[in-house]
Write a protein that holds these residues in place. Structure first.
Motif, PDB file in Angstrom:
ATOM      1  N   TYR A  59       0.667  -1.498  -0.106  1.00 27.22           N
ATOM      2  CA  TYR A  59      -0.204  -0.181  -0.237  1.00 27.22           C
ATOM      3  C   TYR A  59       0.974   1.290   0.123  1.00 27.22           C
ATOM      4  O   TYR A  59       2.238   1.393   0.900  1.00 27.22           O
ATOM      5  N   VAL A  60       0.135   2.619  -0.815  1.00 29.11           N
ATOM      6  CA  VAL A  60       1.391   3.494  -0.585  1.00 29.11           C
ATOM      7  C   VAL A  60       1.163   3.914   0.805  1.00 29.11           C
ATOM      8  O   VAL A  60      -0.202   3.985   1.809  1.00 29.11           O
ATOM      9  N   ASP A  61       1.582   4.802   1.445  1.00 28.98           N
ATOM     10  CA  ASP A  61       1.900   5.390   2.689  1.00 28.98           C
ATOM     11  C   ASP A  61       0.799   6.065   3.390  1.00 28.98           C
ATOM     12  O   ASP A  61       0.120   5.452   4.719  1.00 28.98           O
ATOM     13  N   SER A  62      -0.162   6.788   2.144  1.00 27.29           N
ATOM     14  CA  SER A  62      -1.344   7.359   2.316  1.00 27.29           C
ATOM     15  C   SER A  62      -2.372   6.660   3.334  1.00 27.29           C
ATOM     16  O   SER A  62      -3.345   7.325   3.437  1.00 27.29           O
ATOM     17  N   VAL A  63      -1.960   5.419   2.361  1.00 28.38           N
ATOM     18  CA  VAL A  63      -3.982   4.417   2.701  1.00 28.38           C
ATOM     19  C   VAL A  63      -3.588   4.041   3.715  1.00 28.38           C
ATOM     20  O   VAL A  63      -4.562   2.709   4.020  1.00 28.38           O
ATOM     21  N   LYS A  64      -2.141   3.530   4.385  1.00 34.98           N
ATOM     22  CA  LYS A  64      -1.950   2.216   5.046  1.00 34.98           C
ATOM     23  C   LYS A  64      -2.778   2.459   6.596  1.00 34.98           C
ATOM     24  O   LYS A  64      -2.573   3.718   7.090  1.00 34.98           O
ATOM     25  N   GLY A  65      -3.388   1.166   6.418  1.00 36.21           N
ATOM     26  CA  GLY A  65      -4.466   1.204   8.057  1.00 36.21           C
ATOM     27  C   GLY A  65      -5.500   1.438   7.478  1.00 36.21           C
ATOM     28  O   GLY A  65      -7.012   1.796   7.979  1.00 36.21           O
ATOM     29  N   ARG A  66      -5.509   2.030   6.592  1.00 34.17           N
ATOM     30  CA  ARG A  66      -7.226   2.377   6.088  1.00 34.17           C
ATOM     31  C   ARG A  66      -8.182   1.788   4.752  1.00 34.17           C
ATOM     32  O   ARG A  66      -9.169   1.542   4.768  1.00 34.17           O
ATOM     33  N   PHE A  67      -7.229   1.807   3.937  1.00 35.65           N
ATOM     34  CA  PHE A  67      -7.583   1.067   3.111  1.00 35.65           C
ATOM     35  C   PHE A  67      -7.009  -0.812   2.980  1.00 35.65           C
ATOM     36  O   PHE A  67      -6.053  -0.640   3.037  1.00 35.65           O
ATOM     37  N   THR A  68      -7.744  -1.966   2.589  1.00 35.66           N
ATOM     38  CA  THR A  68      -7.736  -2.636   2.472  1.00 35.66           C
ATOM     39  C   THR A  68      -7.869  -3.486   1.219  1.00 35.66           C
ATOM     40  O   THR A  68      -8.866  -3.832   0.573  1.00 35.66           O
ATOM     41  N   CYS A  69      -6.807  -4.430   0.169  1.00 37.58           N
ATOM     42  CA  CYS A  69      -6.727  -4.674  -0.988  1.00 37.58           C
ATOM     43  C   CYS A  69      -7.296  -6.645  -0.427  1.00 37.58           C
ATOM     44  O   CYS A  69      -6.053  -7.143   0.466  1.00 37.58           O
ATOM     45  N   SER A  70      -8.502  -7.053  -1.819  1.00 36.32           N
ATOM     46  CA  SER A  70      -8.552  -8.576  -1.093  1.00 36.32           C
ATOM     47  C   SER A  70      -8.538  -8.937  -2.870  1.00 36.32           C
ATOM     48  O   SER A  70      -9.168  -8.032  -2.977  1.00 36.32           O
ATOM     49  N   ARG A  71      -9.115 -10.576  -2.764  1.00 39.45           N
ATOM     50  CA  ARG A  71      -8.972 -11.405  -3.710  1.00 39.45           C
ATOM     51  C   ARG A  71      -9.532 -12.275  -3.282  1.00 39.45           C
ATOM     52  O   ARG A  71      -9.769 -12.507  -1.936  1.00 39.45           O
ATOM     53  N   ASP A  72     -11.191 -12.456  -4.526  1.00 40.17           N
ATOM     54  CA  ASP A  72     -11.660 -13.187  -4.064  1.00 40.17           C
ATOM     55  C   ASP A  72     -11.587 -14.703  -5.811  1.00 40.17           C
ATOM     56  O   ASP A  72     -12.310 -14.107  -6.624  1.00 40.17           O
ATOM     57  N   ASN A  73     -11.240 -15.659  -5.649  1.00 42.13           N
ATOM     58  CA  ASN A  73     -10.307 -15.822  -7.363  1.00 42.13           C
ATOM     59  C   ASN A  73     -11.736 -17.116  -7.600  1.00 42.13           C
ATOM     60  O   ASN A  73     -11.741 -16.613  -8.670  1.00 42.13           O
ATOM     61  N   ALA A  74     -12.427 -17.790  -6.566  1.00 40.70           N
ATOM     62  CA  ALA A  74     -13.652 -17.764  -7.284  1.00 40.70           C
ATOM     63  C   ALA A  74     -14.540 -16.647  -7.947  1.00 40.70           C
ATOM     64  O   ALA A  74     -15.104 -17.140  -8.892  1.00 40.70           O
ATOM     65  N   LYS A  75     -14.286 -15.448  -7.450  1.00 43.77           N
ATOM     66  CA  LYS A  75     -15.411 -14.742  -8.078  1.00 43.77           C
ATOM     67  C   LYS A  75     -14.598 -13.845  -9.250  1.00 43.77           C
ATOM     68  O   LYS A  75     -15.419 -13.118  -9.825  1.00 43.77           O
ATOM     69  N   ASN A  76     -13.128 -14.373  -9.173  1.00 42.85           N
ATOM     70  CA  ASN A  76     -12.068 -13.595 -10.105  1.00 42.85           C
ATOM     71  C   ASN A  76     -12.769 -11.991  -9.899  1.00 42.85           C
ATOM     72  O   ASN A  76     -12.600 -11.048 -11.262  1.00 42.85           O
ATOM     73  N   THR A  77     -12.369 -12.080  -8.774  1.00 45.50           N
ATOM     74  CA  THR A  77     -12.371 -10.512  -8.782  1.00 45.50           C
ATOM     75  C   THR A  77     -11.985 -10.063  -7.566  1.00 45.50           C
ATOM     76  O   THR A  77     -11.338 -10.460  -6.105  1.00 45.50           O
ATOM     77  N   VAL A  78     -11.674  -8.245  -7.491  1.00 45.85           N
ATOM     78  CA  VAL A  78     -10.434  -7.578  -6.777  1.00 45.85           C
ATOM     79  C   VAL A  78     -11.106  -6.443  -6.020  1.00 45.85           C
ATOM     80  O   VAL A  78     -12.037  -5.958  -6.353  1.00 45.85           O
ATOM     81  N   TYR A  79     -11.180  -6.760  -4.422  1.00 51.18           N
ATOM     82  CA  TYR A  79     -11.687  -5.408  -4.158  1.00 51.18           C
ATOM     83  C   TYR A  79     -10.327  -4.567  -3.229  1.00 51.18           C
ATOM     84  O   TYR A  79      -9.946  -4.327  -2.807  1.00 51.18           O
ATOM     85  N   LEU A  80     -10.935  -3.165  -2.951  1.00 52.00           N
ATOM     86  CA  LEU A  80     -10.164  -2.032  -2.188  1.00 52.00           C
ATOM     87  C   LEU A  80     -11.333  -1.478  -0.876  1.00 52.00           C
ATOM     88  O   LEU A  80     -12.794  -0.789  -1.405  1.00 52.00           O
ATOM     89  N   GLN A  81     -10.946  -1.702  -0.227  1.00 54.09           N
ATOM     90  CA  GLN A  81     -11.894  -2.095   1.364  1.00 54.09           C
ATOM     91  C   GLN A  81     -11.482  -0.187   1.885  1.00 54.09           C
ATOM     92  O   GLN A  81     -10.323  -0.294   1.902  1.00 54.09           O
ATOM     93  N   MET A  82     -12.301   0.974   1.400  1.00 57.45           N
ATOM     94  CA  MET A  82     -11.913   1.636   1.827  1.00 57.45           C
ATOM     95  C   MET A  82     -12.618   2.770   3.618  1.00 57.45           C
ATOM     96  O   MET A  82     -13.613   2.560   3.090  1.00 57.45           O
ATOM     97  N   ASN A  83     -11.916   2.812   4.414  1.00 58.64           N
ATOM     98  CA  ASN A  83     -12.777   3.152   5.733  1.00 58.64           C
ATOM     99  C   ASN A  83     -11.720   4.112   6.046  1.00 58.64           C
ATOM    100  O   ASN A  83     -10.249   4.778   5.766  1.00 58.64           O
TER     101      ASN A  83
END
Length: 114
Positions: A59-83
């Motif tokens: 992660y870039v420093d400005s989003v560390k601790g706030r954003f989370t990137c995850s993957r669901d291989n079964a759905k061929n989908t990548v997520y970006l959770q932004m808090n």
């Protein structure tokens, strides 16, 4: 060829959350790196989070601790959770993938009001 389609952007107040999705189709098994980028008005596109196949997510420093990137291989989908979103997170967010070439989604607008 790889196709990327983002969704999940919108308008949110500062401190709120959004989850972006990137659905991947096409030659997905050739992909060796993926990531999320963003571009604010008048600014250059910048990387937010990225990973190589089998590797950790960075992660870039400005989003560390706030954003989370995850993957669901079964759905061929990548997520970006932004808090804990901030007005400075306002930008068009793009999904990115790389094999022998570079691929971009159409982008999704995220607007954070103060």
């Amino acid at each position: 060829q790889v196709q990327l389609a983002e969704s999940g952007g919108g308008l949110v107040q500062a401190g709120g959350s959004l989850r972006l999705s990137c659905t991947v189709s096409g030659s997905i098994f050739s992909i060796n790196a993926m990531g999320w980028y963003r571009q604010a008005p008048g600014k250059q596109r910048e990387v937010v989070a990225w990973f190589v196949s089998g590797g950790k997510i960075t992660y870039v420093d400005s989003v560390k601790g706030r954003f989370t990137c995850s993957r669901d291989n079964a759905k061929n989908t990548v997520y970006l959770q932004m808090n804990s979103l901030k007005p400075e997170d306002t930008a068009v967010y793009y999904c990115y993938a790389h094999d022998a070439g570079d691929y971009w989604g159409q982008g999704t607008q995220v607007t954070v009001s103060s």
